[in-house]
Design a protein around this motif. Structure first.
Motif: not given
Length: 210
Positions: A89-95, A98-102, A185-188
């Motif tokens: 779940t943590a990896e999916r949230i990170a994904g 991270a998509d918005f940050a990209r 990058t860092e904030s998200f």
């Protein structure tokens, strides 16, 4: 934009024309902001008449609505891809974060302009309710599989937890938009880790069971 094979030539042409106008709006909003871009500017860049733009999008708000819908479609596709992988779940949230940050790094001007307009529209009860619910539904899809895996706390209702993850996302977006030196990058990344930690069993004693 995909074009179903069953569509005739006229329908395909209409889809392409609509996409050209949306692409033109994205470019102009990035360069000049939403208020600094006129329907005439969008028509000129898209190579269509002003009347054609109004035929597809009666107002600039309708353009914003269409752009928001395209973002939500992209988010749905992203979450489909994350759910198809064996991720925590943590990896999916990170994904998701991270998509918005990209995207914010690729299109900083556009993302700041259009997210500001979307947030303004959230103050409209009917529009805001519909958009918020669709976003919360996607966050629910992200965290729901984590319950069975023991990765998500159960002392609060799952829809509430999805809303809180969404609230962290939106708050981070708001602060990013207000800080032109932040590339996201860092904030998200930090926000995603915080949201995942808050969801973990044993992260706190909740009192909401209803």
């Amino acid at each position: 934009m995909s074009e179903p094979a069953a569509l005739g030539r006229r329908e395909r042409n209409k889809l392409r024309t609509r996409q050209r106008m949306l692409d033109a709006a994205r470019r102009l909003f990035a360069e000049r902001g939403v208020t600094g871009s006129t329907i005439e500017d969008i028509a000129d860049l898209a190579g269509v008449s002003r009347a054609t733009v109004f035929n597809y999008f009666p107002s600039k708000d309708d353009l914003i609505t269409a752009l928001h819908a395209s973002h939500m479609d992209a988010l749905t596709t992203l979450i489909d891809e994350l759910l198809a992988q064996d991720l925590t779940t943590a990896e999916r949230i990170a994904g998701v974060f991270a998509d918005f940050a990209r995207e914010s790094r690729r299109y900083p001007g556009y993302m700041r302009a259009v997210t500001g307009e979307i947030e303004r529209d959230l103050g409209t009860p009917d529009t805001g309710r519909e958009r918020t619910q669709r976003f919360d539904d996607q966050m629910l899809r992200v965290i729901e599989p984590g319950v069975e895996r023991g990765e998500v706390r159960t002392d609060y209702p799952l829809p509430f937890l999805a809303q809180m993850v969404g609230a962290v996302y939106v708050s981070t977006l708001r602060h990013w938009r207000q800080n032109p030196d932040d590339d996201g990058t860092e904030s998200f990344d930090r926000a995603a880790r915080f949201a995942a930690d808050a969801l973990a069993p044993g992260s706190g004693s909740g009192r909401g069971h209803g």
